[in-house]
Design a protein around this motif. Structure first.
Motif, PDB file in Angstrom:
ATOM      1  N   ALA A  96      50.513  98.430  23.655  1.00  0.00           N
ATOM      2  CA  ALA A  96      50.216  99.614  22.841  1.00  0.00           C
ATOM      3  C   ALA A  96      51.505 100.271  22.324  1.00  0.00           C
ATOM      4  CB  ALA A  96      49.414 100.611  23.663  1.00  0.00           C
ATOM      5  N   SER A  97      51.406 100.748  21.083  1.00  0.00           N
ATOM      6  CA  SER A  97      52.523 101.481  20.491  1.00  0.00           C
ATOM      7  C   SER A  97      52.001 102.818  19.961  1.00  0.00           C
ATOM      8  CB  SER A  97      53.161 100.668  19.366  1.00  0.00           C
ATOM      9  OG  SER A  97      52.232 100.467  18.332  1.00  0.00           O
ATOM     10  N   THR A  98      52.916 103.756  19.740  1.00  0.00           N
ATOM     11  CA  THR A  98      52.497 105.100  19.328  1.00  0.00           C
ATOM     12  C   THR A  98      51.769 105.076  17.977  1.00  0.00           C
ATOM     13  OG1 THR A  98      54.700 105.471  18.396  1.00  0.00           O
ATOM     14  CG2 THR A  98      54.300 106.289  20.640  1.00  0.00           C
ATOM     15  N   ASN A  99      52.104 104.130  17.119  1.00  0.00           N
ATOM     16  CA  ASN A  99      51.413 104.091  15.816  1.00  0.00           C
ATOM     17  C   ASN A  99      49.989 103.528  15.919  1.00  0.00           C
ATOM     18  OD1 ASN A  99      51.813 101.342  16.024  1.00  0.00           O
ATOM     19  ND2 ASN A  99      53.341 101.222  14.389  1.00  0.00           N
ATOM     20  N   GLN A 100      49.568 103.196  17.119  1.00  0.00           N
ATOM     21  CA  GLN A 100      48.179 102.786  17.335  1.00  0.00           C
ATOM     22  C   GLN A 100      47.328 103.942  17.862  1.00  0.00           C
ATOM     23  OE1 GLN A 100      49.121  99.214  19.731  1.00  0.00           O
ATOM     24  NE2 GLN A 100      48.157  98.004  18.083  1.00  0.00           N
ATOM     25  N   THR A 101      47.924 105.116  17.932  1.00  0.00           N
ATOM     26  CA  THR A 101      47.140 106.317  18.222  1.00  0.00           C
ATOM     27  C   THR A 101      46.170 106.543  17.070  1.00  0.00           C
ATOM     28  OG1 THR A 101      48.838 107.378  19.569  1.00  0.00           O
ATOM     29  CG2 THR A 101      47.267 108.822  18.459  1.00  0.00           C
ATOM     30  N   SER A 102      44.881 106.586  17.380  1.00  0.00           N
ATOM     31  CA  SER A 102      43.887 106.643  16.305  1.00  0.00           C
ATOM     32  C   SER A 102      42.497 106.796  16.907  1.00  0.00           C
ATOM     33  CB  SER A 102      43.941 105.344  15.482  1.00  0.00           C
ATOM     34  OG  SER A 102      43.106 105.411  14.350  1.00  0.00           O
ATOM     35  N   MET A 103      41.516 106.965  16.016  1.00  0.00           N
ATOM     36  CA  MET A 103      40.106 106.883  16.403  1.00  0.00           C
ATOM     37  C   MET A 103      39.642 105.461  16.118  1.00  0.00           C
ATOM     38  SD  MET A 103      37.118 108.164  17.293  1.00  0.00           S
ATOM     39  CE  MET A 103      36.632 109.847  16.950  1.00  0.00           C
ATOM     40  N   TYR A 104      39.094 104.814  17.141  1.00  0.00           N
ATOM     41  CA  TYR A 104      38.620 103.439  16.989  1.00  0.00           C
ATOM     42  C   TYR A 104      37.089 103.429  16.987  1.00  0.00           C
ATOM     43  CZ  TYR A 104      43.365 101.890  17.575  1.00  0.00           C
ATOM     44  OH  TYR A 104      44.706 101.680  17.382  1.00  0.00           O
ATOM     45  N   LEU A 105      36.546 102.785  15.977  1.00  0.00           N
ATOM     46  CA  LEU A 105      35.101 102.755  15.789  1.00  0.00           C
ATOM     47  C   LEU A 105      34.600 101.321  15.784  1.00  0.00           C
ATOM     48  CD1 LEU A 105      35.065 105.373  12.934  1.00  0.00           C
ATOM     49  CD2 LEU A 105      33.954 105.697  15.137  1.00  0.00           C
ATOM     50  N   CYS A 106      33.561 101.101  16.564  1.00  0.00           N
ATOM     51  CA  CYS A 106      32.898  99.798  16.599  1.00  0.00           C
ATOM     52  C   CYS A 106      31.596  99.916  15.801  1.00  0.00           C
ATOM     53  CB  CYS A 106      32.611  99.421  18.044  1.00  0.00           C
ATOM     54  SG  CYS A 106      31.638  97.917  18.236  1.00  0.00           S
ATOM     55  N   ALA A 107      31.219  98.843  15.144  1.00  0.00           N
ATOM     56  CA  ALA A 107      29.964  98.849  14.393  1.00  0.00           C
ATOM     57  C   ALA A 107      29.299  97.488  14.529  1.00  0.00           C
ATOM     58  CB  ALA A 107      30.211  99.165  12.921  1.00  0.00           C
ATOM     59  N   SER A 108      27.979  97.489  14.363  1.00  0.00           N
ATOM     60  CA  SER A 108      27.259  96.215  14.332  1.00  0.00           C
ATOM     61  C   SER A 108      26.345  96.199  13.127  1.00  0.00           C
ATOM     62  CB  SER A 108      26.476  95.987  15.631  1.00  0.00           C
ATOM     63  OG  SER A 108      25.350  96.828  15.685  1.00  0.00           O
ATOM     64  N   PHE A 109      25.919  95.001  12.781  1.00  0.00           N
ATOM     65  CA  PHE A 109      25.212  94.817  11.517  1.00  0.00           C
ATOM     66  C   PHE A 109      24.316  93.604  11.636  1.00  0.00           C
ATOM     67  CE2 PHE A 109      24.623  94.683   7.021  1.00  0.00           C
ATOM     68  CZ  PHE A 109      24.755  93.365   6.608  1.00  0.00           C
ATOM     69  N   LYS A 110      23.088  93.764  11.170  1.00  0.00           N
ATOM     70  CA  LYS A 110      22.152  92.643  11.220  1.00  0.00           C
ATOM     71  C   LYS A 110      22.209  91.883   9.911  1.00  0.00           C
ATOM     72  CE  LYS A 110      17.399  91.362  12.162  1.00  0.00           C
ATOM     73  NZ  LYS A 110      17.879  90.337  13.118  1.00  0.00           N
ATOM     74  N   LEU A 111      22.527  90.642   9.981  1.00  0.00           N
ATOM     75  CA  LEU A 111      22.566  89.803   8.803  1.00  0.00           C
ATOM     76  C   LEU A 111      21.148  89.592   8.305  1.00  0.00           C
ATOM     77  CD1 LEU A 111      25.120  88.710   7.596  1.00  0.00           C
ATOM     78  CD2 LEU A 111      24.689  86.537   8.737  1.00  0.00           C
ATOM     79  N   ALA A 112      21.030  89.268   7.053  1.00  0.00           N
ATOM     80  CA  ALA A 112      19.729  89.034   6.399  1.00  0.00           C
ATOM     81  C   ALA A 112      19.198  90.346   5.832  1.00  0.00           C
ATOM     82  CB  ALA A 112      18.696  88.424   7.336  1.00  0.00           C
ATOM     83  N   GLY A 113      19.163  90.398   4.548  1.00  0.00           N
ATOM     84  CA  GLY A 113      18.652  91.590   3.890  1.00  0.00           C
ATOM     85  C   GLY A 113      19.725  92.644   3.733  1.00  0.00           C
ATOM     86  N   LEU A 114      19.354  93.712   3.101  1.00  0.00           N
ATOM     87  CA  LEU A 114      20.291  94.810   2.892  1.00  0.00           C
ATOM     88  C   LEU A 114      20.152  95.797   4.031  1.00  0.00           C
ATOM     89  CD1 LEU A 114      19.855  95.346  -0.938  1.00  0.00           C
ATOM     90  CD2 LEU A 114      21.731  94.227   0.253  1.00  0.00           C
ATOM     91  N   ASN A 115      21.180  95.929   4.786  1.00  0.00           N
ATOM     92  CA  ASN A 115      21.136  96.794   5.954  1.00  0.00           C
ATOM     93  C   ASN A 115      22.403  97.620   6.043  1.00  0.00           C
ATOM     94  OD1 ASN A 115      18.638  95.695   7.314  1.00  0.00           O
ATOM     95  ND2 ASN A 115      19.857  93.836   7.199  1.00  0.00           N
TER      96      ASN A 115
END
Lengths: 112, 113
Positions: B81-100
């Motif tokens: 880890a370095s100081t420039n990695q101080t941040s808000m980290y967001l995880c997301a998921s997504f269902k393939l197939a269709g518009l979601n």
């Protein structure tokens, strides 16, 4: 290079009035556009979307307009409420949905 | 009700430490993503995965690695880890197939001292 741009970092609106948030994109291959709302210290939540075959989609107080020729979309909130105060991100993806591109966000403040 | 959870809401680490951020989704989604959010820069994609053991670099993968051993779990690793990695980290998921839409977790606010 930023493919989705939100040129207004902030916006203030009186309660009851209309809020209009704007978003521009550069990639004509984008087919699906979304707006997310984010409160501090929380993850973004989905608000409304529009596919490229439409030019308008409405959900209650929220309406998204898409102008494909101008590569521009906007979110209208009518009437604005203090609880709408948040950061709004627009996002775009291609048909496959494998990758989403986000704008830099607009911080909306609704003044009571 | 769909759910994406992240292992920590707030994390403080020292420079040089190895940091693990874990994300779990219960929606059987194929695609999972890691973003970081910084003021004025919006959400920037670090890595994404479209299947178990598969990964693709996003826009800012330097200094990060990921692991997806199970469909529901996607881990982000900061090797040193370095100081420039101080941040808000967001995880997301997504269902393939269709518009979601992507579903996001609550985020992890990481501070590197």
């Amino acid at each position: 290079d930023q493919q989705v741009k939100q040129n207004s970092p902030s916006l203030s609106v009186q309660e009851g009035r209309i809020s209009i948030l704007n978003c521009d994109y550069t990639n004509s291959m984008f087919d699906y556009f979304l707006w997310y709302k984010k409160y501090p210290a929380e993850g973004p939540t989905f608000l409304i979307s529009i596919s490229s075959i439409k030019d308008k989609n409405e959900d209650g107080r929220f309406t998204v307009f898409l102008n494909k020729s101008a590569k521009h979309l906007s979110l209208h909130i009518v009437p604005s409420q203090p609880g709408d105060s948040a950061v709004y991100f627009c996002a775009a993806s291609g048909w496959t949905g494998n990758q989403f591109y986000f704008g830099t966000g607009t911080s909306l403040t609704v003044i009571p | 009700d769909v759910k994406v959870t992240q292992s920590s809401r707030y994390l403080v680490k020292r420079t040089g430490e190895k940091v693990f951020l874990e994300c779990v989704q219960d929606m059987d989604h194929e695609n999972m993503f890691w973003y970081r959010q910084d003021p004025g820069l919006g959400l920037r994609l670090i890595y994404f995965s479209y299947d178990v053991k598969m990964k693709e670099k996003g826009d800012i993968p330097e200094g990060y690695s990921v692991s997806r051993e199970k469909k529901e779990r996607f881990s982000l690793i900061l090797e040193s880890a370095s100081t420039n990695q101080t941040s808000m980290y967001l995880c997301a998921s997504f269902k393939l197939a269709g518009l979601n839409e992507q579903f996001f977790g609550p985020g992890t606010r990481l501070t590197v001292l």
